[in-house]
Design a protein around this motif. Structure first.
Motif, PDB file in Angstrom:
ATOM      1  N   GLU A 255      63.828  25.384  53.184  1.00 36.79           N
ATOM      2  CA  GLU A 255      62.638  24.566  53.483  1.00 36.79           C
ATOM      3  C   GLU A 255      61.445  25.407  53.943  1.00 36.79           C
ATOM      4  OE1 GLU A 255      62.805  21.542  52.590  1.00 36.79           O
ATOM      5  OE2 GLU A 255      64.992  21.432  52.381  1.00 36.79           O
ATOM      6  N   VAL A 256      61.727  26.581  54.492  1.00 37.31           N
ATOM      7  CA  VAL A 256      60.624  27.356  55.083  1.00 37.31           C
ATOM      8  C   VAL A 256      60.250  28.589  54.270  1.00 37.31           C
ATOM      9  CG1 VAL A 256      61.032  26.576  57.452  1.00 37.31           C
ATOM     10  CG2 VAL A 256      62.276  28.574  56.587  1.00 37.31           C
ATOM     11  N   ASP A 257      60.950  28.821  53.188  1.00 40.85           N
ATOM     12  CA  ASP A 257      60.714  30.008  52.352  1.00 40.85           C
ATOM     13  C   ASP A 257      60.598  29.554  50.905  1.00 40.85           C
ATOM     14  OD1 ASP A 257      60.926  32.391  50.902  1.00 40.85           O
ATOM     15  OD2 ASP A 257      63.099  32.534  51.217  1.00 40.85           O
ATOM     16  N   GLY A 258      59.403  29.644  50.345  1.00 39.97           N
ATOM     17  CA  GLY A 258      59.247  29.214  48.944  1.00 39.97           C
ATOM     18  C   GLY A 258      57.804  28.860  48.645  1.00 39.97           C
ATOM     19  N   LEU A 259      57.619  27.771  47.892  1.00 42.48           N
ATOM     20  CA  LEU A 259      56.263  27.335  47.524  1.00 42.48           C
ATOM     21  C   LEU A 259      55.413  27.082  48.757  1.00 42.48           C
ATOM     22  CD1 LEU A 259      57.015  24.706  44.711  1.00 42.48           C
ATOM     23  CD2 LEU A 259      56.033  26.988  44.401  1.00 42.48           C
ATOM     24  N   THR A 260      56.071  26.585  49.801  1.00 40.42           N
ATOM     25  CA  THR A 260      55.325  26.176  50.999  1.00 40.42           C
ATOM     26  C   THR A 260      54.909  27.364  51.864  1.00 40.42           C
ATOM     27  OG1 THR A 260      57.492  25.817  51.986  1.00 40.42           O
ATOM     28  CG2 THR A 260      56.315  23.857  51.218  1.00 40.42           C
ATOM     29  N   SER A 261      55.436  28.553  51.595  1.00 41.56           N
ATOM     30  CA  SER A 261      55.133  29.661  52.517  1.00 41.56           C
ATOM     31  C   SER A 261      54.466  30.862  51.831  1.00 41.56           C
ATOM     32  CB  SER A 261      56.422  30.139  53.188  1.00 41.56           C
ATOM     33  OG  SER A 261      57.305  30.674  52.228  1.00 41.56           O
ATOM     34  N   ILE A 262      54.348  30.819  50.513  1.00 40.58           N
ATOM     35  CA  ILE A 262      53.884  32.038  49.816  1.00 40.58           C
ATOM     36  C   ILE A 262      52.420  32.381  50.124  1.00 40.58           C
ATOM     37  CG2 ILE A 262      53.310  30.763  47.671  1.00 40.58           C
ATOM     38  CD1 ILE A 262      54.364  33.394  46.260  1.00 40.58           C
ATOM     39  N   GLN A 263      52.158  33.681  50.258  1.00 44.54           N
ATOM     40  CA  GLN A 263      50.784  34.145  50.492  1.00 44.54           C
ATOM     41  C   GLN A 263      50.446  35.202  49.462  1.00 44.54           C
ATOM     42  OE1 GLN A 263      50.177  35.337  54.541  1.00 44.54           O
ATOM     43  NE2 GLN A 263      51.357  33.574  55.284  1.00 44.54           N
ATOM     44  N   TYR A 264      49.272  35.057  48.840  1.00 42.37           N
ATOM     45  CA  TYR A 264      48.911  35.996  47.779  1.00 42.37           C
ATOM     46  C   TYR A 264      47.417  35.917  47.502  1.00 42.37           C
ATOM     47  CZ  TYR A 264      48.996  31.691  44.985  1.00 42.37           C
ATOM     48  OH  TYR A 264      48.779  30.418  44.528  1.00 42.37           O
ATOM     49  N   ASN A 265      46.930  36.955  46.844  1.00 43.92           N
ATOM     50  CA  ASN A 265      45.570  36.938  46.273  1.00 43.92           C
ATOM     51  C   ASN A 265      45.716  37.122  44.775  1.00 43.92           C
ATOM     52  OD1 ASN A 265      44.012  36.905  48.704  1.00 43.92           O
ATOM     53  ND2 ASN A 265      44.792  38.974  49.044  1.00 43.92           N
ATOM     54  N   LYS A 266      44.837  36.507  44.020  1.00 39.92           N
ATOM     55  CA  LYS A 266      44.994  36.630  42.571  1.00 39.92           C
ATOM     56  C   LYS A 266      43.648  36.665  41.864  1.00 39.92           C
ATOM     57  CE  LYS A 266      43.879  32.188  42.299  1.00 39.92           C
ATOM     58  NZ  LYS A 266      43.507  31.363  43.421  1.00 39.92           N
ATOM     59  N   THR A 267      43.672  37.215  40.625  1.00 35.28           N
ATOM     60  CA  THR A 267      42.511  37.108  39.739  1.00 35.28           C
ATOM     61  C   THR A 267      43.011  36.624  38.378  1.00 35.28           C
ATOM     62  OG1 THR A 267      42.787  39.419  39.118  1.00 35.28           O
ATOM     63  CG2 THR A 267      41.141  38.958  40.781  1.00 35.28           C
ATOM     64  N   PHE A 268      42.141  35.958  37.643  1.00 31.34           N
ATOM     65  CA  PHE A 268      42.510  35.422  36.329  1.00 31.34           C
ATOM     66  C   PHE A 268      41.785  36.163  35.214  1.00 31.34           C
ATOM     67  CE2 PHE A 268      43.178  31.638  38.895  1.00 31.34           C
ATOM     68  CZ  PHE A 268      44.343  31.120  38.343  1.00 31.34           C
ATOM     69  N   THR A 269      42.470  36.346  34.087  1.00 30.48           N
ATOM     70  CA  THR A 269      41.791  36.746  32.858  1.00 30.48           C
ATOM     71  C   THR A 269      42.272  35.799  31.769  1.00 30.48           C
ATOM     72  OG1 THR A 269      42.139  39.016  33.620  1.00 30.48           O
ATOM     73  CG2 THR A 269      41.210  38.747  31.415  1.00 30.48           C
ATOM     74  N   ASP A 270      41.358  35.058  31.185  1.00 24.27           N
ATOM     75  CA  ASP A 270      41.730  34.148  30.091  1.00 24.27           C
ATOM     76  C   ASP A 270      41.683  34.896  28.780  1.00 24.27           C
ATOM     77  OD1 ASP A 270      42.376  31.720  31.235  1.00 24.27           O
ATOM     78  OD2 ASP A 270      40.267  31.241  31.589  1.00 24.27           O
ATOM     79  N   LEU A 271      42.829  35.015  28.121  1.00 21.67           N
ATOM     80  CA  LEU A 271      42.900  35.692  26.834  1.00 21.67           C
ATOM     81  C   LEU A 271      43.204  34.651  25.764  1.00 21.67           C
ATOM     82  CD1 LEU A 271      44.860  38.704  28.277  1.00 21.67           C
ATOM     83  CD2 LEU A 271      42.476  38.684  27.571  1.00 21.67           C
ATOM     84  N   VAL A 272      43.191  35.084  24.502  1.00 19.46           N
ATOM     85  CA  VAL A 272      43.338  34.096  23.418  1.00 19.46           C
ATOM     86  C   VAL A 272      44.677  33.368  23.505  1.00 19.46           C
ATOM     87  CG1 VAL A 272      43.394  33.795  20.896  1.00 19.46           C
ATOM     88  CG2 VAL A 272      41.903  35.513  21.916  1.00 19.46           C
ATOM     89  N   LEU A 273      45.755  34.156  23.732  1.00 20.32           N
ATOM     90  CA  LEU A 273      47.093  33.563  23.649  1.00 20.32           C
ATOM     91  C   LEU A 273      47.706  33.244  25.004  1.00 20.32           C
ATOM     92  CD1 LEU A 273      48.582  35.914  20.889  1.00 20.32           C
ATOM     93  CD2 LEU A 273      47.300  33.796  20.569  1.00 20.32           C
ATOM     94  N   PHE A 274      47.169  33.818  26.065  1.00 23.60           N
ATOM     95  CA  PHE A 274      47.753  33.561  27.388  1.00 23.60           C
ATOM     96  C   PHE A 274      46.737  33.785  28.501  1.00 23.60           C
ATOM     97  CE2 PHE A 274      48.684  37.986  26.283  1.00 23.60           C
ATOM     98  CZ  PHE A 274      48.347  38.678  27.436  1.00 23.60           C
ATOM     99  N   THR A 275      47.095  33.267  29.667  1.00 19.72           N
ATOM    100  CA  THR A 275      46.281  33.538  30.854  1.00 19.72           C
ATOM    101  C   THR A 275      47.002  34.617  31.651  1.00 19.72           C
ATOM    102  OG1 THR A 275      45.576  31.232  30.931  1.00 19.72           O
ATOM    103  CG2 THR A 275      45.323  32.494  32.961  1.00 19.72           C
ATOM    104  N   LEU A 276      46.286  35.674  31.967  1.00 19.28           N
ATOM    105  CA  LEU A 276      46.855  36.748  32.782  1.00 19.28           C
ATOM    106  C   LEU A 276      46.446  36.501  34.226  1.00 19.28           C
ATOM    107  CD1 LEU A 276      48.293  39.567  32.838  1.00 19.28           C
ATOM    108  CD2 LEU A 276      46.021  40.576  32.585  1.00 19.28           C
ATOM    109  N   ILE A 277      47.440  36.345  35.089  1.00 15.60           N
ATOM    110  CA  ILE A 277      47.158  36.159  36.513  1.00 15.60           C
ATOM    111  C   ILE A 277      47.644  37.425  37.215  1.00 15.60           C
ATOM    112  CG2 ILE A 277      47.509  34.680  38.533  1.00 15.60           C
ATOM    113  CD1 ILE A 277      48.444  32.457  36.670  1.00 15.60           C
ATOM    114  N   THR A 278      46.736  38.186  37.752  1.00 10.32           N
ATOM    115  CA  THR A 278      47.114  39.427  38.439  1.00 10.32           C
ATOM    116  C   THR A 278      47.168  39.138  39.942  1.00 10.32           C
ATOM    117  OG1 THR A 278      46.023  40.659  36.693  1.00 10.32           O
ATOM    118  CG2 THR A 278      46.552  41.879  38.684  1.00 10.32           C
ATOM    119  N   VAL A 279      48.301  39.486  40.539  1.00  7.21           N
ATOM    120  CA  VAL A 279      48.581  39.016  41.900  1.00  7.21           C
ATOM    121  C   VAL A 279      48.899  40.170  42.846  1.00  7.21           C
ATOM    122  CG1 VAL A 279      49.938  37.342  43.204  1.00  7.21           C
ATOM    123  CG2 VAL A 279      49.824  37.135  40.732  1.00  7.21           C
TER     124      VAL A 279
END
Ligand code: GDU
Length: 285
Positions: A255-279
């Motif tokens: 309950e305390v470790d997972g989606l509810t606790s994650i910390q991160y910084n990210k940037t996006f690059t939209d490409l033709v076939l996929f989205t690149l999320i650099t974290v």
């Protein structure tokens, strides 16, 4: 720092009929195309199938909207081979898909579970997805009747790998390629963020699934065969010496470790076939 990203468009034209559960375009057993083409060639080959980064069937409405999440670092040649094989396969399955390549920046030890959580949270900011397929970059499906769809329980797709003579590694193996509905992934609070380095996070995911009263489903072995593209040990992903210790307490931490606790910084690059999320993942959380 967030970069503002355009919302992904919803179904771009209204299609009257639902696609068939077993499209007539499927051919069954496949061989892996291991040709290393460039990203430019890949884009040119498949761009006609995509609309704003979204692969969609032309003449019918897909049964589910999929997000394919690929945890990633420095495996560009694997990514090319995977997309070159997976895009035509999913197109024959009449799938409606966005690909998200979630790349961990080089500052910290690889954290596959956390990357999958980031992919889930960020994809849902961009679109409404029914089904999440978490896909190792080096696994190529060998049968297009291995339908990339979610069901009443989480599904393990990559059952039989060439590396293990096409047999299941162990009954509780839940690594490689797995699919969970949006609701299922939320219910289990996603993956643990605490597995830093290689191993254990896939077993932890199974613990979380079972702890919430789900089972895992698998298709017949014949449909679930994959080629694992050969690779050595990666830099920054040493076996995690704490993995068994973490696993012993998997259900207690859920309950305390997972989606509810994650910390991160990210940037996006939209490409033709996929989205690149650099974290940037904070492995100390
Ligand atoms: N990965 C990268 N770059 C790296 C390390 C890992 O992109 O430097 C990604 C890839 O998608 C890769 C996945 O993480 O496919 C899993 O890493 P490995 O390929 O090194 O691990 P294995 O081949 O041993 O895979 C098995 C399972 C995985 C996972 C892993 C343990 O198939 O799903 O559970 O063990 O971490």
């Amino acid at each position: 720092q967030d970069i503002q990203v355009q919302q992904l468009p919803h179904q771009h034209n209204l299609k009257s009929s639902r696609c068939s559960k077993l499209p007539s375009t499927l051919v069954g057993r496949l061989d892996t195309d291991k040709n290393l083409i460039s990203f430019k060639q890949l884009g040119l080959k498949f761009q006609h199938l995509f609309n704003h980064g979204r692969l969609q069937p032309r003449d019918c409405q897909a049964l589910q909207r999929l997000a394919i999440i690929i945890p990633f670092r420095k495996r560009w040649s694997h990514l090319i081979v995977l997309l070159n094989n997976l895009i035509p396969l999913l197109s024959r399955q009449q799938a409606d898909v966005n690909f998200f390549v979630v790349e961990q920046s080089s500052r910290s030890t690889f954290n596959r579970g956390a990357l999958q959580n980031v992919g889930f949270l960020e994809a849902l900011k961009l679109g409404q997805f029914d089904c999440f397929i978490f896909h190792d970059v080096d696994l190529v499906p060998l049968n297009d009747k291995n339908l990339y769809r979610c069901g009443d329980n989480p599904r393990h797709f990559s059952v039989a790998l060439n590396k293990y003579s096409y047999s299941l590694l162990y009954p509780g193996y839940f690594g490689g390629v797995v699919g969970l509905s949006t609701q299922q992934y939320r219910d289990i609070n996603g993956n643990s963020n605490l597995y830093v380095g290689w191993g254990g996070e896939d077993d932890d995911l199974l613990e979380r699934i079972l702890n919430k009263g789900y089972y895992i489903s698998r298709y017949a072995t014949d449909l679930s065969k994959y080629d694992m593209i050969h690779h050595g040990m990666d830099e920054g992903n040493k076996p995690n010496p704490f993995r068994l210790m973490l696993l012993a307490m998997a259900r207690v931490r859920q309950e305390v470790d997972g989606l509810t606790s994650i910390q991160y910084n990210k940037t996006f690059t939209d490409l033709v076939l996929f989205t690149l999320i650099t974290v940037d993942i904070d492995n100390e959380q």
